[in-house]
Design a protein around this motif. Structure first.
Motif, PDB file in Angstrom:
ATOM      1  N   ASP A  21      -8.786  13.205   1.704  1.00 19.76           N
ATOM      2  CA  ASP A  21      -9.039  11.918   1.058  1.00 19.76           C
ATOM      3  C   ASP A  21      -7.811  11.580   0.195  1.00 19.76           C
ATOM      4  O   ASP A  21      -7.784  11.830  -1.014  1.00 19.76           O
ATOM      5  N   THR A  52      -4.608  10.018  -4.780  1.00 21.03           N
ATOM      6  CA  THR A  52      -3.726   9.040  -5.421  1.00 21.03           C
ATOM      7  C   THR A  52      -4.248   8.650  -6.793  1.00 21.03           C
ATOM      8  O   THR A  52      -3.510   8.625  -7.783  1.00 21.03           O
ATOM      9  N   ARG A  53      -5.538   8.354  -6.884  1.00 21.75           N
ATOM     10  CA  ARG A  53      -6.128   7.964  -8.163  1.00 21.75           C
ATOM     11  C   ARG A  53      -6.087   9.112  -9.170  1.00 21.75           C
ATOM     12  O   ARG A  53      -5.874   8.902 -10.366  1.00 21.75           O
ATOM     13  N   GLY A  97       0.778  -1.219   0.000  1.00 21.38           N
ATOM     14  CA  GLY A  97       0.000   0.000   0.000  1.00 21.38           C
ATOM     15  C   GLY A  97       0.809   1.268   0.000  1.00 21.38           C
ATOM     16  O   GLY A  97       0.252   2.342   0.130  1.00 21.38           O
ATOM     17  N   PRO A 116      -0.694   4.415  -2.334  1.00 22.12           N
ATOM     18  CA  PRO A 116      -1.103   5.715  -1.782  1.00 22.12           C
ATOM     19  C   PRO A 116      -0.209   6.295  -0.706  1.00 22.12           C
ATOM     20  O   PRO A 116      -0.533   7.338  -0.139  1.00 22.12           O
ATOM     21  N   GLU A 171      -6.648   8.743  -0.719  1.00 25.36           N
ATOM     22  CA  GLU A 171      -6.868   7.685  -1.717  1.00 25.36           C
ATOM     23  C   GLU A 171      -7.399   8.282  -3.020  1.00 25.36           C
ATOM     24  O   GLU A 171      -6.946   7.917  -4.109  1.00 25.36           O
TER      25      GLU A 171
END
Length: 290
Positions: A264, A269-270, A5, A210, A266
């Motif tokens: 946020d 990261t996307r 991760g 992440p 995550e």
């Protein structure tokens, strides 16, 4: 990076056509105009191979010398002094290596764009990871940066002492890595990470881990994206050291967008992953085995 991760470590037009463009992705900077490498003439291939191996040997010898000095200095220097000296020495050593390789004409690097980041404190710098040379390219221009390194590399005799003196950050413990990275950023350092976690194996990029966005969130540090462009498969995943690639081996570094940290992490990261996917050059044989 290998901790679960967390991140350590065709043409741009082709990527653009294959990938739906969002507003964020459209902001990816234009890729460098790199020419496709060509095979060396048959009669020159043995000489080119010998020259390339000599350059790698010179790098190993220089690394050994730096690590011997670091081994002596690490126990006696104060932490802040060792951190500053260690990072500057590694950076200058890598810059010296790139200067040494230039007359051979086999390795060509354009990384001057990184000079704009040299004195920016508290910055998380993330890049794609096509080659084993990536960290050398970036650190050479960023003498205040710390790398997040695989724990196994921190035990490598060619790297360990220098990395310890520079206070590079091992990834053996996710919690410890985040804590050390946040503290380093709050002290004004820079953090260099490759969110793919390993060299690129799935074009255009591997799935991002992440960790970099989580660190940025806790440190309240901006994230600077950096694109490493190349058409060369040299020292990509699965490429053996002894194999001669098409020549010349060209790399170019360009700055991308700077992202602010977000609660946020995550989702951030996307978003950054999509941004890289829209703008990265895909070198040949990028889909090799892990």
């Amino acid at each position: 990076m290998s901790a679960r991760g967390f991140g350590s470590e065709g043409s741009a037009e082709g990527v653009a056509q294959a990938t739906p463009r969002t507003t964020t992705e459209a902001a990816a900077p234009a890729a460098a105009d790199l020419r496709l490498p060509a095979p060396a003439p048959l009669l020159l291939r043995p000489l080119a191979w010998l020259a390339l191996q000599a350059q790698l040997l010179a790098l190993a010898l220089a690394s050994s010398l730096v690590n011997i000095c670091a081994f002596v200095l690490y126990p006696v220097l104060p932490r802040a002094t060792g951190r500053r000296l260690g990072r500057a020495t590694i950076a200058h050593g890598y810059r010296g290596y790139w200067r040494f390789t230039r007359p051979f004409g086999l390795l060509r690097l354009e990384a001057e764009a990184l000079d704009a980041l040299r004195d920016v404190p508290g910055l998380v710098i993330v890049a794609n990871h096509p080659s084993l040379l990536d960290a050398m390219m970036l650190v050479a221009r960023l003498p205040k940066s710390a790398c997040v390194m695989k724990a196994s590399l921190m035990r490598n005799p060619f790297l360990a002492a220098g990395a310890l003196l520079a206070r590079y950050i091992p990834n053996d413990s996710a919690h410890g890595m985040v804590r050390q990275a946040v503290a380093d950023l709050r002290e004004g350092g820079q953090l260099l990470m490759f969110p793919e976690g390993t060299r690129t194996t799935h074009a255009p990029i591997n799935t991002f881990q992440p960790g970099f966005a989580l660190i940025a969130k806790h440190a309240k540090a901006p994230i600077q994206t950096v694109f490493i462009d190349t058409h060369s498969p040299y020292l990509g995943k699965g490429w053996p050291l002894w194999r001669l690639p098409p020549l010349p081996i060209e790399f170019s570094v360009r700055l991308g967008r700077r992202f602010e940290p977000r609660a946020d992490h995550e989702a951030l990261t996307r978003e950054i992953e999509a941004y890289f996917a829209a703008g990265v050059i895909v070198p040949p044989q990028a889909g090799g085995a892990r």
